[in-house]
Design an enzyme around this catalytic site. Structure first.
Site, PDB file in Angstrom:
ATOM      1  N   HIS A 285      -4.135  -4.683  -1.116  1.00  6.24           N
ATOM      2  CA  HIS A 285      -3.356  -5.233   0.631  1.00  6.24           C
ATOM      3  C   HIS A 285      -3.697  -6.282   0.988  1.00  6.24           C
ATOM      4  O   HIS A 285      -5.095  -7.373   0.409  1.00  6.24           O
ATOM      5  CB  HIS A 285      -3.891  -5.249   1.424  1.00  6.24           C
ATOM      6  CG  HIS A 285      -4.237  -3.449   2.291  1.00  6.24           C
ATOM      7  ND1 HIS A 285      -3.246  -2.917   3.194  1.00  6.24           N
ATOM      8  CD2 HIS A 285      -4.846  -2.492   1.444  1.00  6.24           C
ATOM      9  CE1 HIS A 285      -3.757  -1.163   3.186  1.00  6.24           C
ATOM     10  NE2 HIS A 285      -4.402  -1.191   2.310  1.00  6.24           N
TER      11      HIS A 285
ATOM     12  N   CYS B 219       1.100  -1.217  -0.116  1.00  5.45           N
ATOM     13  CA  CYS B 219      -0.098  -0.062   0.129  1.00  5.45           C
ATOM     14  C   CYS B 219       1.106   1.311  -0.239  1.00  5.45           C
ATOM     15  O   CYS B 219       1.657   1.703  -0.609  1.00  5.45           O
ATOM     16  CB  CYS B 219      -0.997   0.082   0.668  1.00  5.45           C
ATOM     17  SG  CYS B 219      -2.274   0.999   0.948  1.00  5.45           S
TER      18      CYS B 219
ATOM     19  N   GLU C 213      -2.607  -9.011   2.851  1.00  4.70           N
ATOM     20  CA  GLU C 213      -3.597  -9.393   3.896  1.00  4.70           C
ATOM     21  C   GLU C 213      -4.905  -9.324   4.141  1.00  4.70           C
ATOM     22  O   GLU C 213      -5.648  -9.856   4.755  1.00  4.70           O
ATOM     23  CB  GLU C 213      -2.727  -8.647   5.513  1.00  4.70           C
ATOM     24  CG  GLU C 213      -3.214  -7.502   5.404  1.00  4.70           C
ATOM     25  CD  GLU C 213      -2.672  -6.356   4.462  1.00  4.70           C
ATOM     26  OE1 GLU C 213      -2.789  -5.459   4.494  1.00  4.70           O
ATOM     27  OE2 GLU C 213      -1.213  -7.180   3.204  1.00  4.70           O
TER      28      GLU C 213
END
Length: 222
Positions: free
Chosen positions: A202, A88, A204
């Site tokens: 992202h 990011c 994650e």
């Protein structure tokens, strides 16, 4: 292999999504001898075998926090010698400059960070484009030199990943664009150079494909 060579250091300069990033990397490392640490210590960054540089919030704040933390020099050294994954704003910081706050960045990959200019534009379904882009979008790996980047192993073209951003990377050299995404036009959603790989999205927050990307990072040998 020394104990630190199989360590992944998630850089904590108090501006990243640290818990979710570290938990995702831990999940990717399950069943291996990889050790994952979250650290504010430049010595840990210098000693680790791999580095993850997260980031969220305003670019100027992230750059100021990295400088104030004393970690910037260690991150620059690490990027030259070992695999580094930017996430990011951690990706945007790798370029030369950002329009957000007119902010100088780390200069590891030539290029600039620009703001989406989508005022009044409509999407194919008739709704207006919103800034920030927030939600799932398709990521299409590029193939500079005719081959996809090794980090995309096991991830199909057009897989969906999760984005939250108002600014996007514009690398100066198309060879440093590792994937593209369409949001009112195509932009670089992943960039790469030498031992550096970074994503605007992202991983994650991107379910199985995101974990696969972190898993690939743990075994990537640039």
């Amino acid at each position: 292999m020394s104990s630190m060579n199989n360590t992944v250091a998630v850089v904590d300069y108090e501006m990243g999504n640290l818990r979710s990033v570290s938990q995702a990397v831990l999940h990717a490392a399950a069943g291996t001898d990889v050790r994952v640490i979250v650290t504010q210590d430049p010595a840990d960054v210098r000693a680790a075998g791999r580095i993850v540089l997260p980031g969220q919030g305003a670019m100027r704040d992230c750059m100021a926090a990295l400088q104030a933390s004393g970690l910037q020099a260690a991150v620059l050294e690490a990027a030259a010698t070992k695999p580094l994954f930017g996430v990011c704003v951690g990706m945007q910081m790798l370029l030369d400059h950002s329009e957000e706050g007119d902010t100088p960045a780390l200069g590891l990959i030539p290029g600039v960070v620009r703001r989406f200019d989508l005022a009044g534009r409509t999407q194919p379904d008739g709704s207006r484009y919103k800034v920030p882009q927030m939600g799932w979008n398709q990521v299409v790996p590029t193939a500079p030199g005719g081959v996809r980047h090794a980090m995309w192993e096991g991830i199909p073209d057009g897989a969906y990943f999760y984005f939250v951003h108002s600014f996007y990377a514009q690398p100066a050299d198309a060879a440093h664009c590792a994937a593209e995404t369409d949001y009112g036009g195509r932009f670089a959603s992943a960039i790469a150079r030498d031992k550096i790989f970074a994503t605007q999205f992202h991983p994650e927050k991107s379910a199985d494909h995101g974990i696969q990307l972190y898993r690939n990072f743990l075994h990537w040998n640039p």
